[in-house]
Design a protein around this motif. Structure first.
Motif, PDB file in Angstrom:
ATOM      1  N   GLY A  42      50.118  66.808  64.842  1.00  0.00           N
ATOM      2  CA  GLY A  42      51.393  67.433  65.154  1.00  0.00           C
ATOM      3  C   GLY A  42      52.247  67.668  63.918  1.00  0.00           C
ATOM      4  N   GLY A  43      53.294  68.460  64.077  1.00  0.00           N
ATOM      5  CA  GLY A  43      54.187  68.785  62.977  1.00  0.00           C
ATOM      6  C   GLY A  43      55.211  69.823  63.413  1.00  0.00           C
ATOM      7  N   SER A  44      56.059  70.192  62.467  1.00  0.00           N
ATOM      8  CA  SER A  44      57.062  71.213  62.767  1.00  0.00           C
ATOM      9  C   SER A  44      56.410  72.584  62.835  1.00  0.00           C
ATOM     10  CB  SER A  44      58.139  71.204  61.685  1.00  0.00           C
ATOM     11  OG  SER A  44      57.571  71.567  60.429  1.00  0.00           O
TER      12      SER A  44
ATOM     13  N   GLY B 298      42.889  63.014  57.070  1.00  0.00           N
ATOM     14  CA  GLY B 298      43.875  62.698  58.102  1.00  0.00           C
ATOM     15  C   GLY B 298      43.283  61.854  59.219  1.00  0.00           C
ATOM     16  N   ALA B 299      44.149  61.487  60.172  1.00  0.00           N
ATOM     17  CA  ALA B 299      43.707  60.686  61.317  1.00  0.00           C
ATOM     18  C   ALA B 299      42.979  61.519  62.352  1.00  0.00           C
ATOM     19  CB  ALA B 299      44.918  60.002  61.960  1.00  0.00           C
ATOM     20  N   VAL B 300      43.078  62.853  62.241  1.00  0.00           N
ATOM     21  CA  VAL B 300      42.479  63.726  63.255  1.00  0.00           C
ATOM     22  C   VAL B 300      40.972  63.554  63.304  1.00  0.00           C
ATOM     23  CG1 VAL B 300      42.067  66.131  63.879  1.00  0.00           C
ATOM     24  CG2 VAL B 300      44.356  65.405  63.192  1.00  0.00           C
ATOM     25  N   ILE B 301      40.311  63.616  62.162  1.00  0.00           N
ATOM     26  CA  ILE B 301      38.851  63.523  62.153  1.00  0.00           C
ATOM     27  C   ILE B 301      38.395  62.154  62.627  1.00  0.00           C
ATOM     28  CG2 ILE B 301      38.825  62.873  59.703  1.00  0.00           C
ATOM     29  CD1 ILE B 301      36.190  64.909  61.659  1.00  0.00           C
TER      30      ILE B 301
ATOM     31  N   THR C 202      45.351  67.998  72.443  1.00  0.00           N
ATOM     32  CA  THR C 202      45.290  67.097  71.272  1.00  0.00           C
ATOM     33  C   THR C 202      43.870  67.133  70.711  1.00  0.00           C
ATOM     34  OG1 THR C 202      44.678  65.190  72.634  1.00  0.00           O
ATOM     35  CG2 THR C 202      47.048  65.553  72.229  1.00  0.00           C
ATOM     36  N   PRO C 203      43.660  66.713  69.480  1.00  0.00           N
ATOM     37  CA  PRO C 203      42.292  66.622  68.950  1.00  0.00           C
ATOM     38  C   PRO C 203      41.394  65.696  69.763  1.00  0.00           C
ATOM     39  CG  PRO C 203      43.876  66.570  67.153  1.00  0.00           C
ATOM     40  CD  PRO C 203      44.680  66.492  68.418  1.00  0.00           C
ATOM     41  N   THR C 204      41.944  64.603  70.282  1.00  0.00           N
ATOM     42  CA  THR C 204      41.141  63.705  71.105  1.00  0.00           C
ATOM     43  C   THR C 204      40.681  64.399  72.380  1.00  0.00           C
ATOM     44  OG1 THR C 204      42.354  61.794  70.246  1.00  0.00           O
ATOM     45  CG2 THR C 204      41.129  61.487  72.284  1.00  0.00           C
ATOM     46  N   ALA C 205      41.565  65.195  72.973  1.00  0.00           N
ATOM     47  CA  ALA C 205      41.186  65.950  74.173  1.00  0.00           C
ATOM     48  C   ALA C 205      40.118  66.990  73.854  1.00  0.00           C
ATOM     49  CB  ALA C 205      42.418  66.622  74.781  1.00  0.00           C
ATOM     50  N   ALA C 206      40.145  67.540  72.650  1.00  0.00           N
ATOM     51  CA  ALA C 206      39.109  68.496  72.250  1.00  0.00           C
ATOM     52  C   ALA C 206      37.739  67.830  72.228  1.00  0.00           C
ATOM     53  CB  ALA C 206      39.440  69.093  70.890  1.00  0.00           C
TER      54      ALA C 206
ATOM     55  N   GLY D 122      48.181  70.492  66.717  1.00  0.00           N
ATOM     56  CA  GLY D 122      49.443  69.894  67.117  1.00  0.00           C
ATOM     57  C   GLY D 122      49.302  69.031  68.349  1.00  0.00           C
ATOM     58  N   HIS D 123      50.460  68.745  68.961  1.00  0.00           N
ATOM     59  CA  HIS D 123      50.501  67.962  70.187  1.00  0.00           C
ATOM     60  C   HIS D 123      50.498  68.880  71.385  1.00  0.00           C
ATOM     61  CE1 HIS D 123      50.904  64.398  67.834  1.00  0.00           C
ATOM     62  NE2 HIS D 123      52.066  64.751  67.314  1.00  0.00           N
TER      63      HIS D 123
END
Length: 475
Positions: free
Chosen positions: A217-219, A155-158, A265-269, A247-248
C-alpha cells in the motif's frame, strides 16, 4: 550652423544587441536562479532530439518552458497538455528570439484533484481503445506449475506471497525484481511483464503459467507507476493470465482494469493463483471413494444380470442330446420307410402287369425295372448324402460344445478349485486357512486343505458373502 550636442545622451554607454542580450540573460538567471512555478501545460512537444518544449499558463499569462533530454528522463510526471503541474528550475532568456523561458529540472502534479482528473482522463482514453473490455480477460489456470511475480525483491510483498503459496500449494516461483515507485519504476514493470511473455515455453527458463504484479500500500503518488500507459498496455498485451495486486483493498490503479483478475492484496493474489492442496487431496479422495462405490454397485448389478441370464439358459449338452436322439430316430425309421415304399411300388407294378398284354407287359416291365433300379440308386445316394449332412451337423455341435466346455481350459494346464459344496472358487479371499477344497485337473480330482496366516483368515472372513451364499457357478 550645427545643432548643439546633448551631453547627457553622449554619456550613456552604447551596447550592441548581443551585449545587451547577454547582460539581460545574466541578470535574469542571477535574479531567478531557482523558482517554482505553477501552471497548466500547453503546446507540449517532444521532437526527435528528446528535449521537451511546452508553455505554462494561467488565466492571465504564459511562460515558455524547456526541459533538456537528460533531465526529461528523470521527471516524476509525464507531461501532457492540460495537466496542472508545479515546475522547479531557473529562468533564462533566449537571445535568438528576445524571449525569456524557464528551464525545468523537476516537475510534480499541482494537487490531488488535478492528479485524479488526469487519471480519469487517461482511464477514459484507454477504455475507449478496448483495453479494459471483459472479452479480453482470460480465465486463470487451475493449477499453475510456474508463477511469475513482478515486484520489489526487498519488500514484504514477495515474502507474503511466498509464505501464502507455501501454506496452500507449494509451487515454483520466478521473481522479476523491479522498482515499484519513483523514477523508472513504470518502465521496469512494463519490461518485466513483456519479458515473462517473451520466454519460450520449452526454454531453459520455464515460462510462467500465471503472472502476479504486486506492490504494498501507499499514497496515490506512490502508486503512480501502475497508472502509467506503458504498464497498462503491457498488462493488456500479456498472453499470460495476469493478476494485479497493487496496494490495499481500497487502492485502485489503472492496471487493475487491464489485468485478468484484481486481488485486493498480494496475499489474496497468491490465494487466487493456487488452490488449497489439502482440500484438493480431500476432493480427490472423495471422488475416488465415489468411483469405488459406483464400480462396486455396477459389478453387483452386472453379476445379478448374469445370474438371471444363466437361470434362463438351457444346458447345451441337453440340446445336443435331443438332436442326437432325433437323428437316431430318423436313422431307425429310414430302413422301414424304404421297405414300405418299395413294397408299395412293387404292388402297383404287379397291378399294372395284370392289366397289360404279355408282349407290352415285358417291355413295360423292363422299363419299370430300369426306372426302379435308377430310382433305387438315386434314393441310396440321397439317403447317404443326408446322413453325411446330418453327421457333419452333429460334429459341428459336438465341437461347439467342446469349445464351450471348461475342460478345455483344464487341458491347457489350468485347475479349478471347488469348495465343500462343490461350487467353483473365483477369488483368493473366499478361501480360509484350514478349509477343505477339491482341485479338479484335466485327468481327475484331488482333495486339498488351504494353509495361510492369520491375516489371510481375517481377509477371508471379510470377503465371505452375507447369508453364507457364494456365487453360483456358470456350468
Amino acid at each position: 550652423m550645427s545643432e548643439p550636442v546633448d551631453n547627457a545622451r553622449v554619456n550613456v554607454p552604447e551596447f550592441s544587441v548581443s551585449e545587451l542580450s547577454h547582460r539581460l540573460k545574466r541578470s535574469v538567471e542571477e535574479t531567478f536562479a531557482w523558482v517554482r512555478v505553477r501552471g497548466e501545460i500547453s503546446g507540449f512537444k517532444r521532437p526527435a532530439s528528446g528535449h521537451l518544449y511546452f508553455a505554462l499558463k494561467d488565466a492571465d499569462a504564459v511562460l515558455d518552458a524547456v526541459c533538456w533530454k537528460g533531465q526529461a528522463a528523470r521527471l516524476g510526471v509525464k507531461p501532457e497538455d492540460g495537466l496542472e503541474v508545479i515546475c522547479s528550475g531557473k529562468l533564462t532568456t533566449y537571445p535568438g528570439r528576445s524571449k525569456y523561458q524557464m528551464v525545468v529540472e523537476r516537475m510534480e502534479l499541482a494537487g490531488l484533484g488535478a492528479l485524479m482528473a488526469m487519471l480519469e482522463q487517461r482511464k477514459k482514453k484507454l477504455a475507449a481503445e478496448g483495453l479494459f473490455d471483459a472479452e479480453r480477460k482470460r480465465a486463470l489456470p487451475y493449477l499453475p506449475r510456474v508463477i511469475g511475480v513482478v515486484t520489489s525483491p526487498t519488500g514484504a510483498v514477495i515474502r507474503d506471497i511466498l509464505h501464502r503459496l507455501r501454506d496452500r500449494f507449494p509451487t515454483r516461483v520466478l521473481l522479476w525484481p523491479v522498482l515499484v515507485q519513483g523514477e523508472g519504476a513504470a518502465d521496469q514493470v512494463a519490461r518485466a511483464i513483456a519479458g515473462f511473455n517473451a520466454l519460450p515455453p520449452d526454454g531453459p527458463v520455464p515460462r510462467p503459467d500465471i503472472l502476479i504484479v504486486a506492490r504494498g500500500g501507499g499514497s496515490l503518488e506512490d502508486l503512480m507507476a501502475f497508472n502509467e500507459e506503458s504498464v497498462v498496455r503491457a498488462a493488456a498485451a500479456s498472453q499470460i493470465p495476469l493478476i494485479s495486486a497493487v496496494g490495499h483493498e481500497t487502492d485502485t490503479t489503472l492496471i487493475d482494469f487491464a489485468s485478468d483478475r484484481r486481488a485486493p492484496t498480494p496475499t489474496a493474489a497468491a490465494e487466487m493463483a493456487v488452490p488449497v492442496r489439502l482440500e484438493l487431496l480431500g476432493d480427490v479422495a472423495a471422488l475416488d471413494e465415489r468411483l469405488r462405490r459406483g464400480m462396486g454397485r455396477l459389478a453387483l448389478e452386472r453379476r445379478r444380470q448374469l445370474q438371471g441370464l444363466l437361470r434362463g439358459l438351457r444346458d447345451p449338452r441337453e440340446k445336443l442330446a435331443q438332436a442326437q436322439q432325433h437323428f437316431d430316430d430318423l436313422a431307425e425309421r429310414l430302413p422301414r420307410a424304404l421297405g414300405v415304399g418299395l413294397r408299395a411300388q412293387r404292388a402297383r407294378l404287379d397291378a399294372s402287369f395284370a392289366k397289360l398284354r404279355p408282349a407290352s407287359l415285358r417291355r413295360e416291365a423292363a422299363e419299370y425295372r430300369r426306372r426302379l433300379k435308377d430310382g433305387m440308386a438315386r434314393l441310396g445316394r440321397v439317403v447317404l448324402r443326408r446322413r453325411e449332412d446330418a453327421g457333419q451337423a452333429l460334429q459341428q455341435r459336438v465341437k461347439l460344445l467342446e469349445s464351450l466346455s471348461y475342460r478345455n481350459v483344464l487341458a491347457r494346464g489350468y485347475a479349478m478349485i471347488l469348495d465343500a459344496d462343490g461350487r467353483a472358487v473365483q477369488s483368493a479371499e473366499q478361501l480360509a486357512p484350514g478349509q477343505d477344497v477339491t482341485i479338479e485337473l484335466r485327468d481327475g480330482r484331488r482333495d486339498a486343505t488351504i494353509q495361510g496366516s492369520a491375516a489371510s483368515k481375517a481377509r477371508a472372513a471379510r470377503a465371505k458373502p452375507a447369508g453364507g451364499k457364494a456365487q453360483e457357478e456358470l456350468f
